[in-house]
Write an enzyme that holds these catalytic residues in place. Structure first.
Site, mmCIF file in Angstrom:
data_model
loop_
_atom_site.group_PDB
_atom_site.id
_atom_site.type_symbol
_atom_site.label_atom_id
_atom_site.label_comp_id
_atom_site.label_asym_id
_atom_site.label_seq_id
_atom_site.Cartn_x
_atom_site.Cartn_y
_atom_site.Cartn_z
ATOM 1 N N GLY A 216 0.811 -1.205 0.000
ATOM 2 C CA GLY A 216 0.000 0.000 0.000
ATOM 3 C C GLY A 216 0.847 1.259 0.000
ATOM 4 O O GLY A 216 1.918 1.322 -0.597
ATOM 5 N N SER A 217 0.364 2.270 0.681
ATOM 6 C CA SER A 217 0.995 3.592 0.604
ATOM 7 C C SER A 217 2.358 3.685 1.283
ATOM 8 O O SER A 217 3.048 4.698 1.128
ATOM 9 C CB SER A 217 0.052 4.656 1.184
ATOM 10 O OG SER A 217 -1.071 4.828 0.337
ATOM 11 N N THR A 218 2.767 2.670 2.050
ATOM 12 C CA THR A 218 4.147 2.709 2.556
ATOM 13 C C THR A 218 5.130 2.684 1.384
ATOM 14 O O THR A 218 6.247 3.180 1.495
ATOM 15 C CB THR A 218 4.455 1.525 3.499
ATOM 16 O OG1 THR A 218 4.291 0.283 2.800
ATOM 17 C CG2 THR A 218 3.546 1.556 4.723
#
Length: 487
Positions: A216-218
């Site tokens: 995801g956004s990591t």
């Protein structure tokens, strides 16, 4: 000597040579095969009859061999077995070995080449062999904090020392109790092993280092790094940030969390896009950077490689076939979706490299090995895997990650008096029918990093579909960071 005598002597000589060759073959060339043959009961008795060395954390044995009154003499005992199982693995009559028990078997069993002096002494004195102790890098307070903070939720936590790669905590849930597999009641141990194999949650597989999920956004940290390293962007560069983004070549519209708009003007700085985790901005950014630049940056952070810590991790991936990626796939990769897969150790390595001024250190969990006399016979040396980003890029990323925790999506990771750098993540997975996995990664103190952390909580944990990385994963990371800094 008559003909009959010569013939007899020749036959005896041939028989002698045949016996010599046969014995040499069995004792030398076939020795390993025979010793490792599961039907060789003598090998099992020799193996399990040894006083196997302990596995040590913080000066205390978390695994030891205890004398038992049966034909095996010793049985493995795991203190806090479930807490440390993803690290220690198991040592079993029925199911063999895993984890540290397998990777460090020669030292634990006292048969390593480095212990040849002790082995000779044992032969000369008739003493029983004794295994060496294996000391782990784990911080027991950080390990316990990760365990407690994760609670009954399914997921994993990894903490690293950025400057060395030392693994300070590695927790995976659900887990298992190695004591069940170490039992000398073979029927009982076999049933326990079968139950674990048939468990749909795969408790024998470490979610921290071997289960791959979309980050995801990591992964926006990697995308941002690629942009900064290209020389075409800075933290203040203005990039497009529409309300929705139509993936190139498709009719698929992708929006931001909860359908919000990132900027009324439809554009924002790169730093602001990371602070609020704007999906639409990063979809376009990844498309502009292209698959080659994105993959190259991911590989510099460790994607695509396995790591022996000392047991082998799975290789996180950017894409198995970069050359064949379509533009829409590249765009999705910018927000850690599509083909991108990672485990928490890999995500922690990204934060650790940024914290370490851009240099990525090889992760490891064994500090040193001591023989029966407590003399150090092997010690792990830190090893650089190369530069993931320049020091300038690392500094810019640090400032941007600090803003995420100070006033962005990761405020739940704030620690009074300690600057924390971080990044949240929410990742769709499978067919998107289940709640998303939630992530947080970061490091602290941001101005003098001592610990980097990555957390994943599967399917939103206790909050399910209402979860975000900031609400669920960030507080777990905070607890681990505090445990390390207060230790």
């Amino acid at each position: 000597m008559n003909t009959t005598t010569r013939r007899l002597a020749g036959i005896v000589m041939v028989m002698f040579l045949a016996l010599l060759v046969s014995t040499t073959w069995i004792q030398f060339f076939a020795a390993d095969r025979l010793n490792n043959d599961p039907r060789n009961a003598r090998a099992l008795y020799a193996q399990f009859g040894t006083d196997r060395g302990p596995i040590v954390v913080g000066g205390e044995a978390i695994v030891d061999s205890v004398p038992v009154d049966d034909e095996w003499n010793y049985q493995r005992e795991y203190a806090q077995g479930r807490l440390y199982a993803p690290l220690t693995g198991y040592y079993s009559l029925v199911s063999g070995t895993s984890g540290i028990e397998r990777a460090e078997n020669d030292f634990l069993a006292g048969s390593a080449d480095a212990l040849w002096v002790e082995r000779v002494q044992n032969i000369l004195t008739g003493s029983d062999p004794q295994g060496s102790s294996v000391e782990l890098t784990i911080d027991p307070e950080a390990q316990q904090a990760a365990w407690d903070a994760l609670g009954d939720q399914r997921g994993a936590v990894v903490a690293l020392e950025p400057s060395t790669g030392r693994i300070l905590a590695l927790v995976s849930k659900p887990t298992f109790d190695p004591n069940d597999l170490a039992s000398h009641d073979t029927a009982e141990a076999n049933q326990a092993y079968l139950d674990l194999l048939n468990d749909e949650d795969d408790p024998l597989l470490s979610r921290a280092s071997n289960t791959l999920e979309p980050p995801g956004s990591t992964f926006k940290l990697v995308t941002t790094a690629a942009a900064l390293e290209s020389g075409e962007y800075t933290a203040d560069s203005v990039i497009d940030a529409p309300s929705t983004y139509t993936l190139t070549g498709t009719s698929t519209d992708v929006g931001n969390f909860a359908g919000t708009s990132c900027a009324s003007a439809g554009e924002m700085t790169l730093a602001e896009a990371l602070r609020i985790s704007c999906n639409t901005a990063y979809l376009g950014l990844a498309g502009e950077l292209g698959a080659e630049a994105m993959n190259e940056q991911a590989e510099k952070f460790g994607f695509g490689s396995t790591h022996d810590i000392p047991f082998t991790t799975s290789a996180s991936q950017y894409d198995p076939d970069v050359d064949a990626m379509s533009t829409d796939q590249v765009e999705l990769s910018g927000i850690g979706q599509g083909s991108v897969l990672a485990h928490p150790l890999q995500v922690a390595m990204v934060s650790a490299a940024i914290a370490n001024g851009g240099e990525l250190m090889e992760p490891y969990s064994v500090d040193r090995v001591r023989d029966a006399e407590l003399e150090v016979v092997e010690e792990t040396r830190t090893n650089s895997l190369g530069r993931a980003v320049s020091t300038e890029t690392a500094s810019a990323l640090t400032d941007m990650m600090v803003s995420v925790v100070e006033s962005g999506s990761g405020t739940s990771a704030q620690i009074s008096g300690v600057p924390v750098a971080g990044k949240t993540g929410t990742a769709q997975h499978g067919d998107n029918s289940a709640p998303p996995h939630v992530w947080f990664t970061g490091f602290a103190p941001a101005d003098d990093p001592q610990v980097a952390v990555a957390v994943i909580v599967d399917e939103g944990g206790a909050l399910g579909g209402e979860a975000t990385g900031g609400r669920v994963a960030a507080p777990i990371a905070k607890a681990v960071i505090e445990a390390v800094l207060n230790g």
